[in-house]
Design an enzyme around this catalytic site. Structure first.
Site, short mmCIF file in Angstrom:
data_model
loop_
_atom_site.label_atom_id
_atom_site.label_comp_id
_atom_site.label_asym_id
_atom_site.label_seq_id
_atom_site.Cartn_x
_atom_site.Cartn_y
_atom_site.Cartn_z
N LYS A 95 1.27 -1.28 -0.38
CA LYS A 95 0.07 0.16 -0.42
C LYS A 95 0.76 1.46 0.09
O LYS A 95 0.96 2.88 -0.67
CB LYS A 95 -0.53 0.08 1.41
CG LYS A 95 -2.03 -0.67 1.10
CD LYS A 95 -2.90 -0.83 1.71
CE LYS A 95 -4.46 -2.02 1.72
NZ LYS A 95 -3.91 -3.27 1.51
C1 LIG Z 1 -4.34 -4.21 1.68
C2 LIG Z 1 -4.13 -5.20 0.87
C3 LIG Z 1 -4.03 -6.68 -0.38
C4 LIG Z 1 -5.16 -6.16 -0.49
O1 LIG Z 1 -5.74 -5.36 -1.67
P1 LIG Z 1 -6.83 -4.91 -2.37
O2 LIG Z 1 -5.77 -3.47 -2.80
O3 LIG Z 1 -8.29 -4.28 -1.51
O4 LIG Z 1 -7.64 -6.34 -2.94
C5 LIG Z 1 -3.43 -7.45 -0.60
N1 LIG Z 1 -2.42 -7.53 0.94
C6 LIG Z 1 -2.46 -7.22 1.63
C7 LIG Z 1 -0.76 -6.74 2.65
C8 LIG Z 1 -2.88 -5.56 1.65
O5 LIG Z 1 -2.33 -5.07 2.50
#
Ligand SMILES: *Cc1c(COP(=O)(O)O)cnc(C)c1O
Length: 525
Positions: A95
């Site tokens: 993220k």
């Molecule tokens: C947010 C997140 C996801 C999922 O991603 P999306 O864009 O919500 O599908 C997967 N793995 C981790 C570690 C995350 O923080």
């Protein structure tokens, strides 16, 4: 606003003049006022530019930024299986890629707006309020810390996020960062945020902004690493075939970026959605019905009645799994994909009508489907639309048991050639799905599979320990990044929010903290 870079809402459908929005508007507003999501009015096609692209300044620039966050590892040469590590940013989760970008965008737009307003009273100021069960909060805080004219408030359920995640959030001491430890659950936090956004008084005092995964700028930032990883494979294999990307999926933001990349012309063979036991997307691709209520009945072991894949018994609502960042009931960004699929379906059915009217029909469908979801908990799409969705996407559902087995098998070098690699539980779901895709009869072994690794294993110590505690030679210290060492002893800044706090209490708290920040800033300049 040029036609090339304008945006509209997925739910636009009334016969009046269609409203378009600038990128700046889209970034600062987050959600459209009709409840829909913003999407680009047209997707640029760069198929003919692909070969030149890697030499242009923009990708060079993107490389410079993105390579700080991205690493690619080949887990298995014979399977042509590669892992794209996206967790090399400041909070060790993918993220960061999007939220570092979003933080700079917020600041850029605010500085531009404020260029001509000297008096502090009339300055544009953003108040970001978000709820987190872990990952989003720390990535948002690190993206927004120290940003001019932005205050950030992150609510988390006190005692219910992992110790590392709590320490990551609360040890950021910048004056514009405010962590609120709410005595309650994640849902309580989310309710506070929703109520704040809907509160007229709050909106009179503050320009509220959101950083959750529906913000278009986050999707945009994520498109880059699909290109990046494709080009990095192309460097070692000039005859590279279109690639399969496997993505651990929750809110559908990450994989949607892959969809945009493929629509732009990146040679993509398939986008594989890997879900945990919160499997609304997997069920949609199986049935064409998007339903909050699970109808999944796993095959049971006849002797003990326990599901053979180790799934938990089915309860209503979100299930807590070993991969909490993917624990969702509905995937908010899925609406954007549906809009594109609905529009294409419209083009196919009525090829001779004007694009405008097809757009209206598609928007009307989206609005009706999401109304149904609200009132009945589900909706069903046309078979043709589902067929098209299946052409580009495949899905796999991975249980907690399969997640820990995958972490173990990968560490031992049983599932893949490389041994000793420690997966976090989210990335493990991606690898489990990759291995299933690779062993499916339709898979061509010349096609490269890129599995996205979304978090560093040290962030999810309990799941990794569960999988590896009995492995000889395994010690958590070997995977602990130096930034985590001593984190728990650093100074913290956090405001406790008692259980009986109401919206007025939150409003007062936020307003007081923002005022304090402004005074401090004026005093220091
Ligand atoms: C947010 C997140 C996801 C999922 O991603 P999306 O864009 O919500 O599908 C997967 N793995 C981790 C570690 C995350 O923080």
């Amino acid at each position: 606003m040029s036609e090339k870079s304008r945006y509209s809402s997925t739910r636009y459908h009334d016969p009046g003049q269609q409203e378009f929005f600038s990128f700046e508007n889209v970034v600062l507003k987050g959600l459209a006022s009709d409840g829909g999501l913003f999407h680009p009015d047209s997707i640029p096609n760069v198929r003919n530019n692909l070969l030149d692209w890697k030499d242009l300044p923009f990708p060079d620039l993107a490389y410079e930024v993105i390579r700080l966050y991205v690493d690619e590892i080949t887990l298995d040469k014979s399977k042509n299986l590669h892992l794209l590590e996206l967790f090399h940013g400041p909070t060790f989760a993918f993220k960061d890629v999007a939220l570092q970008f979003l933080g700079n965008l917020f600041e850029f737009f605010l500085v531009r707006k404020n260029k001509n307003s000297e008096a502090s009273q009339s300055r544009h100021h953003l108040t970001v309020i978000g709820a987190t069960s872990g990952d989003t909060g720390s990535a948002a805080i690190y993206g927004l810390r120290g940003k001019k004219d932005v205050s950030v408030f992150i609510m988390f359920p006190d005692g219910k996020v992992s110790p590392v995640q709590e320490a990551q959030m609360t040890t950021v001491l910048d004056p514009n960062v405010h962590c609120l430890a709410v005595q309650g659950t994640f849902d309580d936090c989310q309710d506070f945020v929703k109520a704040a956004f809907g509160d007229a008084e709050m909106n009179k005092i503050h320009h509220l902004a959101a950083v959750n995964s529906i913000n278009w700028a986050r999707i945009l930032a994520q498109i880059t690493y699909y290109f990046y990883s494709y080009f990095s494979l192309l460097k070692t294999d000039p005859d590279l075939k279109p690639v399969k990307f496997v993505v651990p999926t929750g809110n559908f933001g990450d994989i949607l970026a892959g969809y945009y990349a493929s629509r732009m012309g990146l040679p993509v063979n398939k986008l594989v959605i890997a879900t945990n036991e919160n499997d609304i997307l997997h069920r949609f691709w199986e049935t064409g019905t998007y339903s909050k209520k699970s109808n999944y009945h796993p095959t049971k072991n006849p002797h003990n009645g326990i599901p053979a894949d180790g799934s938990q018994a089915h309860a209503e609502g979100v299930k807590e799994t070993l991969s909490p960042a993917m624990d969702i009931l509905v995937s908010s960004n899925f609406e954007r994909l549906l809009w594109h699929l609905a529009l294409e379906n419209e083009f196919a059915i009525n090829p001779h009508v004007k694009r405008e009217s097809s757009v209206r029909v598609a928007g009307g469908k989206i609005a009706a489907w999401f109304q149904d979801l609200k009132t009945t908990g589900k909706f069903t799409v046309e078979p043709e639309l589902l067929d098209n969705a299946r052409e580009i996407f495949a899905t796999y559902r991975i249980s907690d048991k399969q997640t820990t087995e995958t972490i173990r098998a990968c560490y031992r070098g049983e599932a893949v050639e490389k041994s000793g690699y420690v997966l976090d539980p989210h990335s493990a779901i991606g690898i489990a799905a990759s291995l299933r895709e690779i062993s499916s009869p339709e898979h061509n072994k010349d096609v490269a599979v890129v599995s996205l690794a979304t978090a560093h294993p040290a962030k999810f110590a309990n799941a990794v320990d569960l999988a590896l505690e009995h492995e000889s030679g395994f010690s958590f210290d070997t995977v602990l990044p130096e930034q985590f060492v001593g984190l728990d002893k650093k100074e913290r800044k956090v405001i406790k929010v008692p259980a009986n706090t109401d919206l007025a209490g939150i409003r007062e708290l936020v307003t007081k903290e923002v005022e304090k920040e402004k005074e401090e800033r004026n005093g220091s300049t």
